[in-house]
Scaffold this motif. Structure first.
Motif, PDB file in Angstrom:
ATOM      1  N   LEU A 519       0.471  -1.025   0.469  1.00  0.00           N
ATOM      2  CA  LEU A 519      -0.301  -0.343   0.292  1.00  0.00           C
ATOM      3  C   LEU A 519       1.113   1.418  -0.001  1.00  0.00           C
ATOM      4  N   ASN A 520       1.134   2.495  -1.020  1.00  0.00           N
ATOM      5  CA  ASN A 520       1.880   3.388  -1.143  1.00  0.00           C
ATOM      6  C   ASN A 520       1.141   4.729  -1.103  1.00  0.00           C
ATOM      7  N   LEU A 521       1.795   5.715   0.004  1.00  0.00           N
ATOM      8  CA  LEU A 521       0.987   6.992  -0.398  1.00  0.00           C
ATOM      9  C   LEU A 521       1.940   7.487  -0.706  1.00  0.00           C
ATOM     10  N   ARG A 522       1.953   8.060  -1.885  1.00  0.00           N
ATOM     11  CA  ARG A 522       3.151   9.560  -2.121  1.00  0.00           C
ATOM     12  C   ARG A 522       2.296  11.065  -1.259  1.00  0.00           C
ATOM     13  N   VAL A 523       3.924  11.468  -0.768  1.00  0.00           N
ATOM     14  CA  VAL A 523       3.337  13.375  -0.893  1.00  0.00           C
ATOM     15  C   VAL A 523       4.677  13.617  -1.579  1.00  0.00           C
ATOM     16  N   TYR A 524       4.350  14.886  -1.872  1.00  0.00           N
ATOM     17  CA  TYR A 524       4.991  15.510  -2.773  1.00  0.00           C
ATOM     18  C   TYR A 524       4.583  17.190  -3.309  1.00  0.00           C
ATOM     19  N   ASP A 525       5.557  17.779  -3.928  1.00  0.00           N
ATOM     20  CA  ASP A 525       5.810  19.084  -3.873  1.00  0.00           C
ATOM     21  C   ASP A 525       4.713  19.174  -5.318  1.00  0.00           C
ATOM     22  N   SER A 526       3.325  19.970  -5.288  1.00  0.00           N
ATOM     23  CA  SER A 526       2.399  20.291  -5.935  1.00  0.00           C
ATOM     24  C   SER A 526       2.671  21.461  -6.776  1.00  0.00           C
ATOM     25  N   THR A 527       3.943  22.555  -6.696  1.00  0.00           N
ATOM     26  CA  THR A 527       3.856  22.984  -7.215  1.00  0.00           C
ATOM     27  C   THR A 527       5.340  22.911  -7.838  1.00  0.00           C
ATOM     28  N   TYR A 528       5.685  21.595  -7.853  1.00  0.00           N
ATOM     29  CA  TYR A 528       7.276  21.315  -8.867  1.00  0.00           C
ATOM     30  C   TYR A 528       6.198  21.063 -10.291  1.00  0.00           C
ATOM     31  N   THR A 529       6.797  21.305 -11.322  1.00  0.00           N
ATOM     32  CA  THR A 529       6.120  20.673 -12.782  1.00  0.00           C
ATOM     33  C   THR A 529       7.462  19.372 -12.945  1.00  0.00           C
ATOM     34  N   GLU A 530       8.293  19.485 -12.473  1.00  0.00           N
ATOM     35  CA  GLU A 530       9.362  18.690 -13.063  1.00  0.00           C
ATOM     36  C   GLU A 530       9.630  17.194 -12.364  1.00  0.00           C
ATOM     37  N   HIS A 531       8.409  16.761 -11.871  1.00  0.00           N
ATOM     38  CA  HIS A 531       8.716  15.261 -11.024  1.00  0.00           C
ATOM     39  C   HIS A 531       8.776  14.625 -12.127  1.00  0.00           C
ATOM     40  N   PRO A 532       9.677  13.291 -12.343  1.00  0.00           N
ATOM     41  CA  PRO A 532       9.134  12.251 -12.669  1.00  0.00           C
ATOM     42  C   PRO A 532       8.489  11.100 -12.882  1.00  0.00           C
ATOM     43  N   PRO A 533       7.656  10.141 -14.586  1.00  0.00           N
ATOM     44  CA  PRO A 533       6.354   9.890 -13.751  1.00  0.00           C
ATOM     45  C   PRO A 533       6.689   8.834 -12.930  1.00  0.00           C
ATOM     46  N   LEU A 534       5.527   8.400 -12.769  1.00  0.00           N
ATOM     47  CA  LEU A 534       5.537   7.446 -11.132  1.00  0.00           C
ATOM     48  C   LEU A 534       5.457   5.708 -12.045  1.00  0.00           C
ATOM     49  N   PHE A 535       5.204   5.737 -13.099  1.00  0.00           N
ATOM     50  CA  PHE A 535       4.577   4.549 -13.920  1.00  0.00           C
ATOM     51  C   PHE A 535       4.412   4.824 -15.032  1.00  0.00           C
ATOM     52  N   THR A 536       5.738   4.062 -16.059  1.00  0.00           N
ATOM     53  CA  THR A 536       5.782   3.821 -17.220  1.00  0.00           C
ATOM     54  C   THR A 536       6.002   2.667 -17.959  1.00  0.00           C
ATOM     55  N   TYR A 537       6.491   1.564 -16.909  1.00  0.00           N
ATOM     56  CA  TYR A 537       5.600  -0.076 -17.584  1.00  0.00           C
ATOM     57  C   TYR A 537       4.853  -0.755 -17.012  1.00  0.00           C
ATOM     58  N   THR A 538       4.251   0.095 -15.717  1.00  0.00           N
ATOM     59  CA  THR A 538       2.500  -0.654 -15.719  1.00  0.00           C
ATOM     60  C   THR A 538       1.929  -0.097 -14.779  1.00  0.00           C
ATOM     61  N   ASN A 539       0.697  -0.167 -14.626  1.00  0.00           N
ATOM     62  CA  ASN A 539      -0.340   1.146 -14.725  1.00  0.00           C
ATOM     63  C   ASN A 539      -1.181   0.826 -13.949  1.00  0.00           C
ATOM     64  N   PRO A 540      -0.544   0.886 -12.274  1.00  0.00           N
ATOM     65  CA  PRO A 540      -1.871   0.551 -11.723  1.00  0.00           C
ATOM     66  C   PRO A 540      -2.671   1.855 -10.811  1.00  0.00           C
ATOM     67  N   LYS A 541      -4.033   1.446 -10.765  1.00  0.00           N
ATOM     68  CA  LYS A 541      -5.154   2.109 -10.680  1.00  0.00           C
ATOM     69  C   LYS A 541      -4.897   3.039  -9.077  1.00  0.00           C
ATOM     70  N   ILE A 542      -4.543   4.387  -9.486  1.00  0.00           N
ATOM     71  CA  ILE A 542      -4.548   5.213  -8.074  1.00  0.00           C
ATOM     72  C   ILE A 542      -6.042   5.804  -7.973  1.00  0.00           C
ATOM     73  N   ILE A 543      -6.026   5.578  -6.689  1.00  0.00           N
ATOM     74  CA  ILE A 543      -7.513   4.965  -5.571  1.00  0.00           C
ATOM     75  C   ILE A 543      -8.114   6.036  -5.303  1.00  0.00           C
ATOM     76  N   SER A 544      -6.610   6.708  -4.767  1.00  0.00           N
ATOM     77  CA  SER A 544      -7.583   8.298  -4.067  1.00  0.00           C
ATOM     78  C   SER A 544      -6.231   9.317  -4.166  1.00  0.00           C
ATOM     79  N   GLU A 545      -6.174  10.672  -4.359  1.00  0.00           N
ATOM     80  CA  GLU A 545      -5.893  11.598  -4.721  1.00  0.00           C
ATOM     81  C   GLU A 545      -6.731  13.183  -3.827  1.00  0.00           C
ATOM     82  N   SER A 546      -5.288  13.996  -2.864  1.00  0.00           N
ATOM     83  CA  SER A 546      -5.407  14.833  -2.178  1.00  0.00           C
ATOM     84  C   SER A 546      -4.933  15.829  -2.609  1.00  0.00           C
ATOM     85  N   SER A 547      -5.440  17.368  -2.263  1.00  0.00           N
ATOM     86  CA  SER A 547      -4.895  18.054  -2.373  1.00  0.00           C
ATOM     87  C   SER A 547      -4.649  19.212  -1.512  1.00  0.00           C
ATOM     88  N   TYR A 548      -3.942  19.953  -0.753  1.00  0.00           N
ATOM     89  CA  TYR A 548      -3.388  21.080   0.441  1.00  0.00           C
ATOM     90  C   TYR A 548      -2.133  22.239  -0.035  1.00  0.00           C
TER      91      TYR A 548
END
Length: 568
Positions: A519-548
């Motif tokens: 079970l994975n929880l990603r916490v990241y800086d939402s103002t930064y636009t150069e984050h690497p893509p999370l998935f390139t060779y798999t495609n798991p479903k994002i079950i929840s997203e939140s923004s602060y």
């Protein structure tokens, strides 16, 4: 005038020639002085069932020397079998002649004569060499502990020692600054010995005692002092109810202070006594030749050569050269060489060369050279041999442990160590080092993914876990971890926090396969636009997203998985 010039030139030439001859003489003398003695020349030679006289002839040619001996005195027709490689000529001769012949050098001649058969006088000789390097040990002392006859090894490691009226077994002691050994020689053995010395191993208990020795002798200002002589002469211990002292031996117990055990001792600057039964207070320091009971407090230092029971407190350091059953508190260091039971607190470190039982707390480090039964807590490092309890610190080390290590890096020499290589839904290649015990271990890991020719995703992180056994070859893994994911370098927060529950199967000795969901929880800086893509060779479903937005933080939640192999 011309004749005078000719005469002067002739004298100059003669003088130049004389200087040149003196120069050559000096060089030849120096070279001669640096020559290796004939008996120390290295030889390499072998023989198989060869008559001794033929072997000696070949050995003479090999070493460039001449042997002088009487064939009637030495059995030169007996056969010898030997193989020597780069050893001194003396050693080769002693070996083939079985130590029964005196060997003396005179110029290029080596004179061989039979040794007199005298049971009352045995001459033992040989070489002392470093077992690890094979190099000679110079200036080693070889002595007979009974007669105190001694010899020093020369630059080639050679010694010769005469022992009169030897016992059936001769015991020689070999001492050098970095070595020590005892040699037992049966009288039936060859009196020529090659002694291999091992370098001394570091014994932390002995190191501790050597560190404490100057402190132990702090009160001995001079061996000629009356107070010191009194202590030497007196085997009895005196008892007094009270002592008042300005400095050692300037006290109500006068020059006998070191032989008096006091119930109460008050030392204005510092004091010295044979021991304390109830309480001792010192403005700067307290020094005790014997045991201390109940309470001891000093502004700087408490030093006790005996045992301590009760409470011991010092502004800088407590030093005890025997066992402790007490509460010890020091501004900097508690140092003990005996077993400790109780509570130790130090601003800097606690150091013990024996067993510890209780609670150790230090601002920097706790060190117990032997077993620990209890808890060690330190800001940086905890060290124990066989630990039964808990270690809490940034770094924890134990030889073995029955309990838990809580720290950033935990290492148990006889514990759990694995190298892992595997993959997850984000990265196709992850490596991890796992160390500690099966009940609790720490993980350091890194991962990589090549997205294209110009882009590489890297990850690094830390985690903790537990691995209870489900069967003889099966373990359950429960792990919590966090890893930073970025392109090449850390530019913004992009932390993937993971709860992993999986299975581990032993395929062969030290080879394991593991797999399981996470079970994975990603916490990241939402103002930064150069984050690497999370998935390139798999495609798991994002079950929840939140923004602060007020915090510039966003989160994503998904279910993934891990799998791979572990070794060791």
């Amino acid at each position: 005038m011309a004749a005078f010039k000719f005469h002067l030139l002739k004298r100059e030439k003669d003088l130049s020639g004389l200087i040149f001859l003196l120069f050559l003489l000096c060089i030849s003398t120096a070279s001669f002085g640096q020559q290796i003695p004939v008996l120390e020349k290295k030889v390499s030679i072998s023989a198989t069932n060869e008559p001794l006289d033929i072997f000696l002839r070949r050995l003479s040619h090999e070493s460039g020397t001449v042997f002088s001996y009487s064939p009637s005195a030495i059995d030169v027709k007996r056969n010898v079998t030997a193989e020597f490689s780069n050893i001194p000529l003396r050693e080769a001769l002693e070996t083939v002649l079985e130590g029964k012949v005196d060997i003396k050098q005179k110029g290029v001649y080596v004179i061989l004569t039979p040794k007199p058969d005298s049971p009352k006088d045995v001459v033992i000789s040989g070489y002392v060499v470093d077992e690890g390097t094979g190099k000679p040990v110079r200036d080693a002392t070889v002595y007979d502990p009974i007669t105190l006859k001694s010899s020093l090894t020369d630059e080639f490691g050679y010694f010769q020692l005469s022992v009169k009226n030897p016992a059936e077994d001769i015991q020689l002691v070999i001492n050098s600054e970095m070595y020590t050994d005892t040699l037992q020689i049966d009288k039936k053995q060859s009196p020529f010995q090659k002694i291999l010395l091992k370098s001394k191993e570091i014994d932390f208990e002995e190191v501790g005692k050597s560190i404490a020795e100057p402190m132990k002798n702090f009160w001995v200002w001079t061996k000629k002092s009356v107070a010191f002589t009194n202590m030497d002469n007196m085997s009895d211990t005196l008892h007094r109810g009270f002592q008042l002292s300005l400095i050692p031996f300037v006290s109500t117990n006068k020059k006998l202070a070191g032989s008096v055990v006091n119930d109460f001792s008050f030392n204005i600057l510092g004091g010295f006594s044979g021991g304390t039964n109830k309480a001792e207070l010192g403005g700067l320091f307290n020094l005790n030749r014997g045991n201390v009971k109940s309470v001891q407090m000093a502004g700087l230092l408490n030093q006790v050569s005996g045992t301590v029971k009760g409470v011991q407190m010092a502004g800088l350091s407590n030093i005890v050269l025997d066992s402790v059953n007490a509460v010890q508190a020091a501004g900097l260091v508690n140092f003990t060489t005996g077993n400790v039971k109780g509570l130790q607190m130090a601003g800097l470190m606690n150091v013990g060369t024996s067993n510890f039982q209780g609670l150790q707390m230090a601002g920097l480090a706790n060190y117990a050279n032997r077993d620990v039964d209890g808890v060690q807590m330190a800001g940086l490092l905890n060290v124990g041999r066989n630990v039964k309890g808990t270690q809490i610190g940034l770094f924890n080390y134990a030889d073995s442990i029955q309990g838990v290590q809580l720290g950033f890096i935990n290492f148990v020499r006889k514990g759990y160590h694995q190298f892992e290589i595997g993959a997850d839904e984000m990265l196709p290649l992850n490596v991890s080092l796992r160390s500690g015990t099966r009940s609790f271990y720490t993980m350091l890991f890194a991962g990589i993914r090549t997205d294209n020719a110009d882009s590489t995703t890297l990850a690094f992180g830390y985690g903790i876990g537990t691995s209870p056994a489900l069967g003889r070859k099966t373990h359950l893994n429960i792990e919590l971890s966090a890893q930073q994911v970025n392109k090449g370098y850390v530019s913004a927060l992009n932390l993937v926090n993971r709860l992993y529950i999986g299975m581990e199967f032993r395929l062969a000795n030290k080879i394991h396969f593991f797999a399981g969901p996470s079970l994975n929880l990603r916490v990241y800086d939402s103002t930064y636009t150069e984050h690497p893509p999370l998935f390139t060779y798999t495609n798991p479903k994002i079950i929840s997203e939140s923004s602060y937005p007020s915090e510039n933080i966003a989160t994503q939640l998904w279910i993934g998985g891990r799998g791979g192999f572990r070794f060791f």
